[in-house]
Design a protein around this motif. Structure first.
Motif, PDB file in Angstrom:
ATOM      1  N   GLN A  43      86.395  53.673  10.037  1.00  9.13           N
ATOM      2  CA  GLN A  43      87.892  55.060   9.681  1.00  9.13           C
ATOM      3  C   GLN A  43      88.777  54.070   8.436  1.00  9.13           C
ATOM      4  O   GLN A  43      89.352  53.080   9.120  1.00  9.13           O
ATOM      5  N   ARG A  44      89.383  54.388   7.046  1.00  8.97           N
ATOM      6  CA  ARG A  44      89.603  53.341   6.844  1.00  8.97           C
ATOM      7  C   ARG A  44      90.324  54.293   5.589  1.00  8.97           C
ATOM      8  O   ARG A  44      89.875  55.125   4.897  1.00  8.97           O
ATOM      9  N   GLU A  45      91.628  54.457   5.367  1.00  8.13           N
ATOM     10  CA  GLU A  45      92.439  55.047   4.320  1.00  8.13           C
ATOM     11  C   GLU A  45      92.000  55.920   4.789  1.00  8.13           C
ATOM     12  O   GLU A  45      92.459  57.314   3.348  1.00  8.13           O
ATOM     13  N   GLY A  46      92.054  56.691   6.152  1.00  6.69           N
ATOM     14  CA  GLY A  46      92.054  58.588   5.903  1.00  6.69           C
ATOM     15  C   GLY A  46      90.743  58.793   6.023  1.00  6.69           C
ATOM     16  O   GLY A  46      90.484  60.431   6.013  1.00  6.69           O
ATOM     17  N   ILE A  47      89.687  57.925   5.942  1.00  4.55           N
ATOM     18  CA  ILE A  47      88.354  58.244   5.445  1.00  4.55           C
ATOM     19  C   ILE A  47      87.710  58.420   5.964  1.00  4.55           C
ATOM     20  O   ILE A  47      87.251  56.573   6.839  1.00  4.55           O
ATOM     21  N   LEU A  69      77.394  62.213  17.645  1.00  2.58           N
ATOM     22  CA  LEU A  69      77.699  62.630  16.017  1.00  2.58           C
ATOM     23  C   LEU A  69      78.920  63.712  16.406  1.00  2.58           C
ATOM     24  O   LEU A  69      80.195  63.815  16.391  1.00  2.58           O
ATOM     25  N   GLN A  70      78.427  64.859  17.484  1.00  2.00           N
ATOM     26  CA  GLN A  70      79.743  65.308  18.380  1.00  2.00           C
ATOM     27  C   GLN A  70      80.858  64.429  18.729  1.00  2.00           C
ATOM     28  O   GLN A  70      82.235  64.988  18.425  1.00  2.00           O
ATOM     29  N   SER A  71      80.784  63.498  19.384  1.00  2.00           N
ATOM     30  CA  SER A  71      81.592  62.194  19.595  1.00  2.00           C
ATOM     31  C   SER A  71      82.481  62.126  18.442  1.00  2.00           C
ATOM     32  O   SER A  71      83.868  61.697  18.711  1.00  2.00           O
ATOM     33  N   ASP A  72      81.130  61.280  16.925  1.00  2.00           N
ATOM     34  CA  ASP A  72      82.390  60.482  15.836  1.00  2.00           C
ATOM     35  C   ASP A  72      83.213  61.938  15.458  1.00  2.00           C
ATOM     36  O   ASP A  72      84.799  61.278  15.017  1.00  2.00           O
ATOM     37  N   LEU A  73      82.642  63.080  15.561  1.00  2.00           N
ATOM     38  CA  LEU A  73      83.517  64.087  14.437  1.00  2.00           C
ATOM     39  C   LEU A  73      84.784  64.314  15.628  1.00  2.00           C
ATOM     40  O   LEU A  73      85.950  64.285  15.322  1.00  2.00           O
ATOM     41  N   LYS A  83      92.064  62.470   7.226  1.00  2.00           N
ATOM     42  CA  LYS A  83      91.662  63.406   5.832  1.00  2.00           C
ATOM     43  C   LYS A  83      90.607  63.980   5.933  1.00  2.00           C
ATOM     44  O   LYS A  83      90.979  65.117   5.676  1.00  2.00           O
ATOM     45  N   VAL A  84      89.480  62.843   6.070  1.00  2.00           N
ATOM     46  CA  VAL A  84      88.402  63.759   5.233  1.00  2.00           C
ATOM     47  C   VAL A  84      87.022  63.028   6.117  1.00  2.00           C
ATOM     48  O   VAL A  84      87.358  61.481   6.661  1.00  2.00           O
ATOM     49  N   ILE A  85      86.144  63.739   6.569  1.00  3.78           N
ATOM     50  CA  ILE A  85      84.769  62.699   7.554  1.00  3.78           C
ATOM     51  C   ILE A  85      83.705  62.706   5.997  1.00  3.78           C
ATOM     52  O   ILE A  85      83.223  63.887   5.670  1.00  3.78           O
ATOM     53  N   ILE A  86      82.897  61.931   6.093  1.00  2.00           N
ATOM     54  CA  ILE A  86      81.736  61.168   5.789  1.00  2.00           C
ATOM     55  C   ILE A  86      80.253  61.807   6.748  1.00  2.00           C
ATOM     56  O   ILE A  86      80.706  60.923   7.188  1.00  2.00           O
ATOM     57  N   ILE A 134      81.634  65.829   4.490  1.00  4.21           N
ATOM     58  CA  ILE A 134      80.952  65.903   3.235  1.00  4.21           C
ATOM     59  C   ILE A 134      79.535  64.916   3.824  1.00  4.21           C
ATOM     60  O   ILE A 134      80.073  64.478   4.166  1.00  4.21           O
ATOM     61  N   ALA A 135      78.732  66.327   3.283  1.00  2.00           N
ATOM     62  CA  ALA A 135      77.706  65.056   3.353  1.00  2.00           C
ATOM     63  C   ALA A 135      77.480  64.539   2.560  1.00  2.00           C
ATOM     64  O   ALA A 135      77.110  64.991   1.389  1.00  2.00           O
TER      65      ALA A 135
END
Length: 305
Positions: A43-47, A69-73, A83-86, A134-135
Motif C-alpha cells: 500500500q502506498r499513498e492510499g492505493i 485474498l479475503q485477508s488482504d481485502l 482509498k482504493v484497492i487494485i 479495481i481489477a
C-alpha cells in the motif's frame, strides 16, 4: 451498509498489526502454515495493490488463495489511509478459477461447501467494501476468475485479455460465477458464455459491460493507476457513502431508489467533506478533504442496521 458487510466477514479477531503504509502488508500477517502466501499486497499513498501470486497454478482460486485474498481485502479496511484497492495477477493468466484438484471426491462435501462459501464471501466483500476495488487484467480470466473481474467495481484490461465461463465443458456448470456475470452483462450474453463455455475478447467484454476500459498491454498499469490516483485524491467518506448507496438502490423499484438516494444526498450534504466541497466550489478554490472516517455515514458502527 459497508460496515455491516465487513462485520459479516469477521473483521474482528484477525491479528493485523499496524505498520508503515509503505511496507508490504504481508509483514504482519497471521501465520497460516508453511509455504508462501498465494497473494501479496503493498500500500502506498492510499492505493493498495493486491497481486494473485501463484502463476504456476494459473492463479487458481484455491481455498488458500481465497482466504489470502479475503485477508488482504479486510486488512485495516476502516483505515482513513486506504482509498482504493487494485487486484492484479502475476503471469499470463489472471485467474483460471477454482482449483479443480480441491473439487474431486477425495475431498468431502463439507470441504467443497467451504470452498464455494468462501469464494462467495470474497465476491460479496468486494461489493460491500467501503472503498472502490479495481481489477487490472492482463490475460485470461475464466470461471471464478471471470467472476472476480465481474465482482469488482471497475475493471481495466489489456487488449490481449479474454474471459470465459467454461465449466460446462468439464461437467461443472459455472453457477456461482453466473451470479456476478449475470449482474454485469446482458442476460443473453451471460447465457451464451455459460452454455457454450466459449471465451470472449477484451473488446467484446468492454462492449457488453464486463470491463470499464481496454488499453494496450504497455498502458495497462498506467491507466489503472491513473484511475486509482484520481479516486485516492477524493474524499473517502463521500466515495464510501456513494458506493454503498449505489449498490443499495440497484435492486429497488424506481420510487424506492429515488427515496433512498434523496436521503443519501441529504446525509452527504451534512458530511464535513460535503460542506467543504460545496464551499470550495463557491469560493473557487480546491477543497481540503478531511478524510475523517467517522464522518462517513454509510460506514458508521452505530448506524441503524
Amino acid at each position: 451498509m459497508a460496515a455491516l458487510g465487513l462485520r459479516a466477514f469477521g473483521t474482528k479477531g484477525l491479528c493485523w498489526l499496524r505498520r508503515n503504509p509503505w511496507a508490504p502488508l504481508s509483514a504482519g500477517f497471521c501465520s497460516r502454515g508453511p509455504g508462501p502466501r498465494p497473494t501479496s499486497a503493498r500500500q502506498r499513498e492510499g492505493i493498495r495493490n493486491i497481486v494473485l501470486s501463484d502463476p504456476k497454478k494459473r492463479n487458481a482460486l484455491s481455498l488458500a488463495m481465497l482466504k489470502s485474498l479475503q485477508s488482504d481485502l479486510l486488512h485495516e479496511a476502516e483505515s482513513k489511509d486506504l482509498k482504493v484497492i487494485i487486484i492484479s495477477a502475476e503471469g499470463p493468466v489472471f485467474s483460471s478459477g477454482h482449483d479443480l484438484k480441491e473439487l474431486t471426491d477425495e475431498q468431502s462435501p463439507d470441504y467443497h461447501a467451504e470452498v464455494f462459501q468462501t469464494c462467495s464471501e470474497v465476491m460479496m466483500l468486494i461489493q460491500n467494501h467501503p472503498v472502490p476495488v479495481i481489477a487490472m487484467v492482463n490475460g485470461l480470466a475464466t470461471a471464478a476468475g471471470c467472476q472476480l473481474v465481474a465482482s469488482c467495481d471497475i475493471a481495466v484490461a489489456s487488449d490481449k485479455s479474454s474471459f470465459a465461463t467454461p465449466g460446462v465443458n468439464i461437467g461443472l456448470f459455472c453457477s456461482t460465477p453466473a451470479v456476478a456475470l449475470g449482474r454485469t452483462v446482458p442476460r443473453k450474453v451471460a447465457l451464451e458464455m455459460l452454455f457454450t463455455g466459449e471465451p470472449i475478447s477484451a473488446q467484446e467484454a468492454l462492449l457488453h459491460g464486463l470491463l470499464s476500459k481496454v488499453v494496450p498491454e504497455e498502458r495497462l498499469e498506467e491507466e489503472t493507476m491513473r484511475i486509482a490516483k484520481k479516486i485516492a485524491s477524493l474524499s473517502r467518506p463521500v466515495v464510501s457513502l456513494g458506493k454503498a448507496t449505489f449498490y443499495k438502490q440497484l435492486p429497488q423499484d424506481l420510487r424506492t431508489a429515488y427515496y433512498l438516494t434523496s436521503q443519501t444526498m441529504v446525509d452527504n450534504v451534512a458530511l464535513r467533506d460535503g460542506q467543504e466541497g460545496i464551499k470550495a466550489f463557491i469560493q473557487k478554490r480546491k477543497p481540503i478533504w478531511s478524510h475523517d472516517n467517522a464522518a462517513a455515514l454509510g460506514f458508521s458502527e452505530n448506524q441503524n442496521e
